[in-house]
Design a protein around this motif. Structure first.
Motif, PDB file in Angstrom:
ATOM      1  N   ARG A 171       0.833  -1.208   0.000  1.00 23.22           N
ATOM      2  CA  ARG A 171       0.000   0.000   0.000  1.00 23.22           C
ATOM      3  C   ARG A 171       0.864   1.253   0.000  1.00 23.22           C
ATOM      4  O   ARG A 171       0.525   2.256  -0.642  1.00 23.22           O
ATOM      5  N   LYS A 172       1.984   1.218   0.709  1.00 22.76           N
ATOM      6  CA  LYS A 172       2.874   2.381   0.734  1.00 22.76           C
ATOM      7  C   LYS A 172       3.462   2.654  -0.643  1.00 22.76           C
ATOM      8  O   LYS A 172       3.603   3.804  -1.061  1.00 22.76           O
ATOM      9  N   SER A 173       3.821   1.636  -1.348  1.00 24.46           N
ATOM     10  CA  SER A 173       4.417   1.801  -2.677  1.00 24.46           C
ATOM     11  C   SER A 173       3.366   1.894  -3.769  1.00 24.46           C
ATOM     12  O   SER A 173       3.731   1.958  -4.948  1.00 24.46           O
ATOM     13  N   ARG A 174       2.077   1.854  -3.389  1.00 22.50           N
ATOM     14  CA  ARG A 174       0.953   1.971  -4.312  1.00 22.50           C
ATOM     15  C   ARG A 174       0.931   0.855  -5.346  1.00 22.50           C
ATOM     16  O   ARG A 174       0.404   1.013  -6.443  1.00 22.50           O
ATOM     17  N   VAL A 175       1.496  -0.295  -4.978  1.00 25.62           N
ATOM     18  CA  VAL A 175       1.272  -1.476  -5.801  1.00 25.62           C
ATOM     19  C   VAL A 175      -0.163  -1.954  -5.631  1.00 25.62           C
ATOM     20  O   VAL A 175      -0.800  -2.411  -6.588  1.00 25.62           O
ATOM     21  N   LEU A 176      -0.690  -1.803  -4.420  1.00 22.92           N
ATOM     22  CA  LEU A 176      -2.097  -2.086  -4.140  1.00 22.92           C
ATOM     23  C   LEU A 176      -2.843  -0.786  -3.914  1.00 22.92           C
ATOM     24  O   LEU A 176      -2.369   0.087  -3.169  1.00 22.92           O
ATOM     25  N   THR A 177      -3.980  -0.641  -4.581  1.00 21.38           N
ATOM     26  CA  THR A 177      -4.838   0.546  -4.420  1.00 21.38           C
ATOM     27  C   THR A 177      -6.255   0.091  -4.094  1.00 21.38           C
ATOM     28  O   THR A 177      -6.530  -1.111  -3.992  1.00 21.38           O
TER      29      THR A 177
END
Length: 928
Positions: free
Chosen positions: A242-248
């Motif tokens: 979530r921090k790296s915005r791989v998951l949104t």
């Protein structure tokens, strides 16, 4: 592919090309595709990726010592009963593949080459992963330990960026496939769900004294340590992605999804340390599975659900971790962990993994095997395998988009490039420090070496060599862009001071505004030289060609000084065609005169030795008088010694015409100067030598010396060379035709009685011999660059006359030794650099006497194999009663280049004028 061939895995290419004949009961059912990738290690115990698939399929599909695929990195196994297709990806993350990749590297591969190999393997791995993420419903990421590898975060971000780049290309490839519109738009059946499988080592175990319960063994934990580890890993992984915005929040826009209310991390328990108990437990479980079951056999998902319910019964679980431990929850097996996600696919429910206030449902499609194969085949050609003709262009475009991976995967290269880019300005500054505006190739190479040293101190990594080549190119561009000095060197070994330029053509004027400019060479070196006769001095520019050095300068001074003097012209090339050409390089021939000269000198010296005995007896017999003339030359201390011809009769012998006597060519000319290695029959277009006559012999005054400018005080006196001529007795003159060597003849007076024998009439005075002396003056003149001149009386001595009477040193020393071509100038300047004086002229005063003085100059201006230079005509006979001046060349050059003057640290004895430059014989009177 038939049913019998589905019991073992095949490569992905073979699966897509095979015509699988499915059973009728499975033909219309949906297909769930499960992909397995990750890392494995043979150094740690526990199941690998192949073993995991064996457990999932309840079959021994992959052997324990499997070496991996031979024709691809993706292997497939289709389990028709459960309608699950397993895809296993092997890469360099596996120890066996890594070992094969290391063996493929050559032993002498450079660091940058090895890095290129690993980068290529990483790009290939990314394409295979993108293929799995495009055709699979569920993906298993396997870790060899219980620690999450954070490098996967960078890998998934790179895959997401690559997918966004190649998405239009994939759409074009599958536009004709029989799948739904959502599949064609999103290029995948659904956003795949990613599951994580870890291998736990023996460090995490429940202690027997209940230490895991916080010191209270009566109150056990609700979850086992393994389940708590799974929960901790889930939180960690979800937070990282979530921090790296791989998951949104919107799952349809993500590369993959993770479930919000289901477990997506599974930790495989460590192997039991009691092998006997482990084997008994496996035997018990196998025996329990082999008991007859009264339940009807069903196929498909319902069969697996029935198997899962029976496996959850006490005593029937195949996994030791599924046993109840007090109040703890039962841990499920890996098959149960995976099947709860596979059921959502086979039941066509799909994954609803979007979160947030307004979650958007994601698309989902469960294809049949035939439809999935058509889509997977197209994607395999575009992303992985060999493409067909109609999609070759799409596959090439996909390869062109791989540059987007560099910023994510190749951190070493990115760091190295940043480091090398910071080192380049420092190297450029080191190159340009203390540079003149124009400089030579040597200075350029020295500065470039200094710049490379500075660069190597700061630059690191795989980009070192690439940016070092860029530094080479930048420095060369800086040098060639108006800073390149003309590389031409003058005949005195000095560079031209102009920048790179072109020479003007005949009739063309100089032009500074052109690029490159048209200029004549100039080293800014100036010297003072005298004319051919030495009576006038003038400044001269540093010459760059032989004609300017040895001909043009003296031709300009001849108009003002010595143009009207009598001279002996040397033969030069006379063209017979309007366009003469220079002669091509021919093999050098040894000089033809040297071998012929050696026997003559040997005969003369041997004859002189035989004449020494009668000379000591002072005999006056006629037999003795026949040898007296040759004897006088042998006895004289100032004679030529071995360089004079003892027998005058030898000069009367007619010689055959040699190659030198033949007619020279009128079509080809000699491009350089005449020397011992030149081909015969060729002459130069101009002569580098000069032989002029200053006047009669009496024009030289031995008491005042040479009255010419530039001479140092007391050093302008020529050296005397006395030749003793002994006359015959008057009675011996009858019938004698012997030549007189070395002086004038003494003939008897008329009406005088001839002396017949010793003691006869005529008196003592009539029978005594008279000695006549012929004096020749010789002077080797040296001149330095400032016009200072002096006469040398030996290889290391300068003539110094302080009073009247002229030079006292005889000329025999300078004639019987090799004179140096360069000697240190006696008038050094204030600078530290020493100057050399060069032998420029030979003064010869020939008296009015029956002498034949032959001039044969030979100069060796360098160490061997430097050739010997000589004029175009050798063995020149100087007429009597003359004051002759031989001017030597200013520079010596062959077709291979000039012979430069010696440096300060070079020996001077390699540059010399060979002895026997002068020969003297008595003139032969006509026979009576």
């Amino acid at each position: 592919m038939k049913e019998a061939n589905m019991t073992f895995p095949v490569s992905m290419g073979a699966l897509l090309q095979a015509d699988l004949q499915e059973d009728a009961q499975y033909r219309d059912d949906g297909l769930c595709v499960v992909g397995v990738f990750g890392k494995s290690s043979t150094m740690q115990p526990g199941p690998q990726k192949e073993t995991i698939l064996n457990n999932l399929a309840d079959k021994h599909i992959f052997s324990l010592f499997d070496d991996g695929p031979e024709d691809g990195n993706i292997r497939a196994f289709y389990h028709q009963e459960t309608r699950v297709l397993y895809l296993l990806l092997s890469s360099v993350s596996d120890s066996r593949q890594l070992l094969l990749a290391c063996e493929s590297l050559s032993a002498g591969a450079a660091h940058s080459d090895a890095h290129d190999v690993w980068t290529g393997l990483d790009r290939q791995h990314c394409l295979h992963l993108l293929y799995l993420f495009s055709v699979c419903h569920v993906l298993l990421l396997v870790h060899p330990n219980q620690t999450f590898d954070v490098t996967h975060d960078r890998l998934f971000r790179a895959l997401d960026a690559l997918r966004q780049k190649v998405l239009p290309l994939i759409r074009a490839a599958i536009k004709d496939c029989p799948v739904s519109k959502e599949w064609k738009v999103n290029c995948r059946p659904c956003p795949p769900r990613l599951l994580f499988v870890f291998q736990m080592n023996g460090s995490l175990k429940v202690s027997a004294n209940g230490s895991e319960s916080g010191g209270n063994p009566d109150k056990p934990k609700k979850h086992s340590p393994r389940r708590r580890l799974q929960h901790a890993l889930e939180d960690q992984i979800y937070r990282i992605f979530r921090k790296s915005r791989v998951l949104t929040n919107q799952s349809s826009n993500c590369l993959f999804t993770v479930p919000a209310n289901q477990a997506f991390v599974y930790v495989i328990p460590a192997a039991d340390e009691d092998p006997v108990g482990s084997l008994l437990g496996q035997l018990r479980s196998n025996c329990a599975l082999l008991e007859p079951d009264s339940t009807p056999v069903v196929s498909g998902p319902r069969r697996y659900q029935q198997m899962r319910r029976s496996a959850r019964q006490p005593g029937c679980g195949g996994d030791p971790a599924s046993v109840l431990m007090g109040g703890q929850l039962v841990d499920c097996s890996l098959k149960e962990f995976l099947w709860q996600h596979v059921e959502l696919v086979l039941n066509k429910k799909g994954f609803d993994d979007s979160v947030g206030r307004n979650p958007q449902p994601s698309h989902f499609e469960l294809p049949t095997y035939s439809k999935w194969v058509r889509v997977a085949s197209k994607l395999h050609q575009v992303l992985v395998g060999d493409a067909e003709e109609e999609i070759v262009e799409l596959a090439s475009k996909v390869q062109g988009q791989l540059k987007v991976l560099e910023g994510f995967l190749d951190a070493d290269t990115k760091f190295s490039e940043n480091r090398c880019q910071k080192a380049l300005p420092l190297a450029h500054s080191a190159y340009q420090s203390n540079l003149p505006h124009n400089y030579t190739t040597t200075v350029h190479k020295n500065q470039l070496a200094q710049a490379l040293r500075v660069y190597s101190q700061h630059a690191r990594g795989v980009a070192f060599q690439r940016y070092a080549l860029q530094l080479h190119e930048d420095c060369y561009k800086f040098w060639s862009n108006g800073h390149q000095l003309c590389e031409e060197r003058s005949l005195t070994d000095q560079h031209c001071v102009h920048k790179f330029h072109l020479l003007p053509q005949p009739g063309e004027k100089t032009d500074m505004d052109r690029n490159p400019p048209i200029l004549n060479h100039n080293s800014r070196g100036r010297s003072t030289s005298s004319c051919n006769c030495g009576r006038k001095q003038a400044p001269r520019e540093d010459p760059f060609d032989v004609q300017a050095a040895n001909y043009d300068f003296y031709q300009l001074l001849e108009e003002k000084c010595c143009g009207k003097l009598e001279r002996i012209e040397f033969p030069v090339f006379q063209p017979s065609t309007p366009d003469p050409a220079p002669a091509c390089n021919q093999p050098q021939e040894p000089p033809s005169e040297a071998p012929a000269l050696a026997p003559a000198l040997a005969s003369v010296s041997g004859e002189a030795e035989q004449l020494k005995e009668p000379s000591t007896a002072q005999s006056h017999t006629p037999a003795d008088t026949s040898l007296s003339l040759a004897l006088s030359l042998g006895q004289s201390t100032d004679s030529l010694g071995p360089y004079g011809d003892g027998e005058g009769t030898e000069t009367q012998v007619q010689k055959r015409p040699s190659l030198v006597d033949r007619q020279p060519s009128t079509v080809e000319y000699l491009p350089g100067m005449m020397h011992s290695g030149c081909p015969k029959g060729l002459l130069p277009k101009f002569s580098s030598w000069s032989l002029v006559k200053l006047g009669p012999a009496k024009s030289y005054n031995c008491h005042t010396g040479l009255e010419q400018p530039g001479f140092l005080p007391g050093s302008s006196f020529l050296l005397p060379w006395d030749l003793v001529i002994r006359s015959r007795s008057e009675e011996d003159n009858t019938g004698q035709t012997e030549p007189l060597d070395g002086g004038t003849s003494s003939w008897p007076a008329p009406n005088k009685t001839l002396v017949g024998k010793r003691g006869s009439t005529g008196g003592l005075g009539r029978s005594r011999r008279r000695d006549d002396v012929a004096r020749i003056f010789v002077g080797f003149e040296y001149e330095d660059v400032r016009g200072r001149r002096f006469i040398s009386c030996g290889p290391d001595k300068i003539v110094k006359v302080l009073g009247p009477g002229g030079a006292k040193d005889p000329a025999t020393r300078v004639l019987n030794t090799d004179m140096p071509l360069y000697i240190p100038s006696p008038s050094q300047g204030r600078g530290l650099k020493s100057h050399f004086a060069q032998l420029t002229r030979l003064f010869v005063v020939v008296p009015d006497a029956p002498l034949e003085v032959t001039l044969n100059p030979q100069v060796q201006p360098g160490p061997p194999p430097c050739p010997v230079f000589h004029p175009e005509q050798t063995d020149l006979v100087l007429p009597p009663d003359g004051f002759w001046v031989l001017r030597f060349p200013y520079s010596y050059s062959t077709d291979r280049g000039p012979c430069y003057p010696p440096k300060e640290n070079q020996p001077l004895n390699n540059h010399k004028v060979l002895r026997a430059i002068l020969k003297a014989t008595t003139a032969n009177p006509p026979p009576s």
